[in-house]
Each structure stands twice: as structure tokens, then as C-alpha cells.
Design a protein around this motif. Sequence first.
Motif, PDB file in Angstrom:
ATOM      1  N   GLU A  26      12.385  -9.512  -3.269  1.00  0.00           N
ATOM      2  CA  GLU A  26      10.984 -10.407  -3.030  1.00  0.00           C
ATOM      3  C   GLU A  26      10.413  -9.740  -1.661  1.00  0.00           C
ATOM      4  OE1 GLU A  26      14.310 -12.047  -2.816  1.00  0.00           O
ATOM      5  OE2 GLU A  26      14.075 -10.991  -4.720  1.00  0.00           O
ATOM      6  N   GLU A  27      10.979  -8.609  -0.897  1.00  0.00           N
ATOM      7  CA  GLU A  27      10.168  -8.368   0.273  1.00  0.00           C
ATOM      8  C   GLU A  27       9.536  -7.234   0.704  1.00  0.00           C
ATOM      9  OE1 GLU A  27      14.130  -8.168   3.265  1.00  0.00           O
ATOM     10  OE2 GLU A  27      13.321  -9.907   3.437  1.00  0.00           O
ATOM     11  N   GLU A  28       8.482  -7.048   0.886  1.00  0.00           N
ATOM     12  CA  GLU A  28       7.517  -5.963   1.318  1.00  0.00           C
ATOM     13  C   GLU A  28       8.318  -5.052   1.626  1.00  0.00           C
ATOM     14  OE1 GLU A  28       4.284  -6.478   2.920  1.00  0.00           O
ATOM     15  OE2 GLU A  28       3.590  -7.715   2.516  1.00  0.00           O
ATOM     16  N   PRO A  29       7.935  -3.661   1.827  1.00  0.00           N
ATOM     17  CA  PRO A  29       8.943  -2.417   2.129  1.00  0.00           C
ATOM     18  C   PRO A  29       8.295  -2.836   3.939  1.00  0.00           C
ATOM     19  CG  PRO A  29       7.118  -1.596   1.048  1.00  0.00           C
ATOM     20  CD  PRO A  29       7.241  -3.538   0.738  1.00  0.00           C
ATOM     21  N   LEU A  30       9.761  -2.197   4.702  1.00  0.00           N
ATOM     22  CA  LEU A  30       9.550  -1.987   6.180  1.00  0.00           C
ATOM     23  C   LEU A  30       7.801  -1.575   6.502  1.00  0.00           C
ATOM     24  CD1 LEU A  30      12.276  -0.996   7.371  1.00  0.00           C
ATOM     25  CD2 LEU A  30      11.397  -3.645   7.612  1.00  0.00           C
ATOM     26  N   ILE A  31       7.743  -0.018   5.859  1.00  0.00           N
ATOM     27  CA  ILE A  31       6.070   0.264   5.624  1.00  0.00           C
ATOM     28  C   ILE A  31       5.210   0.316   4.517  1.00  0.00           C
ATOM     29  CG2 ILE A  31       4.857   2.019   6.009  1.00  0.00           C
ATOM     30  CD1 ILE A  31       6.696   2.323   9.078  1.00  0.00           C
ATOM     31  N   ASN A  32       4.215   0.385   4.285  1.00  0.00           N
ATOM     32  CA  ASN A  32       3.598   1.138   3.380  1.00  0.00           C
ATOM     33  C   ASN A  32       2.498   1.554   2.931  1.00  0.00           C
ATOM     34  OD1 ASN A  32       1.051  -0.602   3.468  1.00  0.00           O
ATOM     35  ND2 ASN A  32       1.981  -2.541   2.109  1.00  0.00           N
ATOM     36  N   LEU A  33       2.424   2.584   2.002  1.00  0.00           N
ATOM     37  CA  LEU A  33       1.192   3.566   2.197  1.00  0.00           C
ATOM     38  C   LEU A  33       0.058   3.360   2.942  1.00  0.00           C
ATOM     39  CD1 LEU A  33       1.208   6.521   1.232  1.00  0.00           C
ATOM     40  CD2 LEU A  33       0.058   5.768  -1.011  1.00  0.00           C
ATOM     41  N   ARG A  34      -0.345   1.835   2.335  1.00  0.00           N
ATOM     42  CA  ARG A  34      -1.580   1.238   3.385  1.00  0.00           C
ATOM     43  C   ARG A  34      -1.299   1.059   5.275  1.00  0.00           C
ATOM     44  NH1 ARG A  34      -2.896  -4.163   1.284  1.00  0.00           N
ATOM     45  NH2 ARG A  34      -1.000  -5.488   3.388  1.00  0.00           N
ATOM     46  N   ASP A  35       0.152   1.050   4.757  1.00  0.00           N
ATOM     47  CA  ASP A  35       0.580   1.110   6.682  1.00  0.00           C
ATOM     48  C   ASP A  35       0.016   2.070   6.852  1.00  0.00           C
ATOM     49  OD1 ASP A  35       0.412  -2.145   6.304  1.00  0.00           O
ATOM     50  OD2 ASP A  35       3.117  -1.332   6.471  1.00  0.00           O
ATOM     51  N   VAL A  36       0.119   3.297   6.016  1.00  0.00           N
ATOM     52  CA  VAL A  36       0.682   4.655   6.655  1.00  0.00           C
ATOM     53  C   VAL A  36      -0.865   5.329   6.899  1.00  0.00           C
ATOM     54  CG1 VAL A  36       1.443   7.290   6.120  1.00  0.00           C
ATOM     55  CG2 VAL A  36       2.573   5.423   5.699  1.00  0.00           C
ATOM     56  N   SER A  37      -1.541   4.973   5.946  1.00  0.00           N
ATOM     57  CA  SER A  37      -3.404   5.424   5.800  1.00  0.00           C
ATOM     58  C   SER A  37      -3.475   4.817   7.088  1.00  0.00           C
ATOM     59  CB  SER A  37      -3.815   4.938   4.559  1.00  0.00           C
ATOM     60  OG  SER A  37      -5.100   5.269   4.210  1.00  0.00           O
ATOM     61  N   ARG A  38      -3.340   3.657   7.003  1.00  0.00           N
ATOM     62  CA  ARG A  38      -4.012   3.035   8.316  1.00  0.00           C
ATOM     63  C   ARG A  38      -3.786   3.728   9.560  1.00  0.00           C
ATOM     64  NH1 ARG A  38      -3.804  -3.807   6.945  1.00  0.00           N
ATOM     65  NH2 ARG A  38      -4.817  -3.623   5.414  1.00  0.00           N
ATOM     66  N   ALA A  39      -2.816   3.410   9.716  1.00  0.00           N
ATOM     67  CA  ALA A  39      -2.246   4.718  11.071  1.00  0.00           C
ATOM     68  C   ALA A  39      -3.064   6.007  11.053  1.00  0.00           C
ATOM     69  CB  ALA A  39      -0.568   4.867  11.299  1.00  0.00           C
ATOM     70  N   ARG A  40      -2.987   7.183  10.188  1.00  0.00           N
ATOM     71  CA  ARG A  40      -3.085   8.426  10.398  1.00  0.00           C
ATOM     72  C   ARG A  40      -5.277   8.116  10.418  1.00  0.00           C
ATOM     73  NH1 ARG A  40      -6.438  11.376   6.327  1.00  0.00           N
ATOM     74  NH2 ARG A  40      -5.764  14.006   6.586  1.00  0.00           N
ATOM     75  N   ASN A  41      -5.694   6.306   9.411  1.00  0.00           N
ATOM     76  CA  ASN A  41      -7.337   6.589  10.213  1.00  0.00           C
ATOM     77  C   ASN A  41      -7.066   6.956  10.947  1.00  0.00           C
ATOM     78  OD1 ASN A  41      -8.174   7.752   7.477  1.00  0.00           O
ATOM     79  ND2 ASN A  41      -8.462   5.306   7.152  1.00  0.00           N
ATOM     80  N   ARG A  42      -6.294   5.645  12.469  1.00  0.00           N
ATOM     81  CA  ARG A  42      -6.427   6.033  13.408  1.00  0.00           C
ATOM     82  C   ARG A  42      -6.520   6.560  14.732  1.00  0.00           C
ATOM     83  NH1 ARG A  42      -2.941   1.098  12.550  1.00  0.00           N
ATOM     84  NH2 ARG A  42      -4.249  -0.638  12.453  1.00  0.00           N
ATOM     85  N   VAL A  43      -5.640   7.327  14.420  1.00  0.00           N
ATOM     86  CA  VAL A  43      -5.546   8.588  15.384  1.00  0.00           C
ATOM     87  C   VAL A  43      -6.050  10.261  14.743  1.00  0.00           C
ATOM     88  CG1 VAL A  43      -3.564   7.884  15.662  1.00  0.00           C
ATOM     89  CG2 VAL A  43      -2.807   9.269  13.643  1.00  0.00           C
TER      90      VAL A  43
END
Length: 177
Positions: A26-43
Amino acid sequence: GRRGSVLRRISMGTIGLFQPKQATQEEEPLINLRDVSRARNRVQDYIHQTQILSSSNLCSMLKVKVLFKAENFQKSGSYKIRGVLNHIIYQREQRLQKRVKARRSSLPQTFAVMTSGAGEFAEAAACAANMAGVNCISVVAKSTCRASLEILHHYKSRVLVHTTDNPESVRDRAERE
């Protein structure tokens, strides 16, 4: 909510130790692909795109394909710049959003990053803070080597040398200065 856990809590700025737990269906994973993509875009505009290297000798010996990510060529000398830079930029974005929502310029516009020690993470934090236009305070031991101090100064980190084992007094001193 309860969905975030270790990595999400760390990326949101909570400091402390957390016990990892297994995610249920029922829970979301700790980090999903969207989180990784956002982090990549930030840096991505701040860091080097480092090479991926292989060693035919090592691959032959181990009988598997072995790849090396050459993060030692990163601006701060390690991969650690990625995480700390992502966090600093994220915090900066959050503060800007709060100012816009409140429609008040009286909210603090800047913040500082504070590190303890002079290792790779402290150097990466100082480098990231410098790139993002954020103040950095590095609290180091009296015995810190000269090369580490020079790197912190190069990245314009404010270096405080502590001579006590009492973290409260170090934090109080940093806040005063």
C-alpha cells in the motif's frame, strides 16, 4: 504522512537516525523514478556528466561486465556533490515557494548549510553551497589537515575550529557568529 521513510526524510532536511522499514504494497517506494528525475534536473547544470569506464582485465577475471562511474572527476572530487547539491537547491526552491505563497518579502530569503568535519561530504557541501549561492559553515576539529581547510576556504565556507566535545557550544558559537 507515514509513506516517506529514510531517504525521503533525509532529502526533506530532517536530521536524525531512522530505522529502515520494508515498504508494504500500500505504500509508495522510498524513492521513485520521478524523484530521481527531479533530482537530476536540479543538479544537471551544476555538475559534470562523468564517464563510465570498464576494465577488460577485471571483466575477464570476474567473468561479468564491471563498470566504473568516474565520480572522482566531479567538481568536488566525489559523487557526494550530487545529493547535497540536490538538497540545497530543493531547500532553496521550498523557501522561495513559501515567500511567494505568503506574498511577503519579510520571510528570510537565504539560509546556511552547516557541516561537521572536513571530509568528502563537508567539501561537497561547501562546493554545492558555493555553486547555489548559499552560505556554508564548516565546523572542524583543531587537528584538521591544512589541505582540507584550504579546500573549504576555496569554496568560501566559513570555517569554525572547535576545541570542545560539546556540540551545543559549537552550535551556539556558529549562531552567534
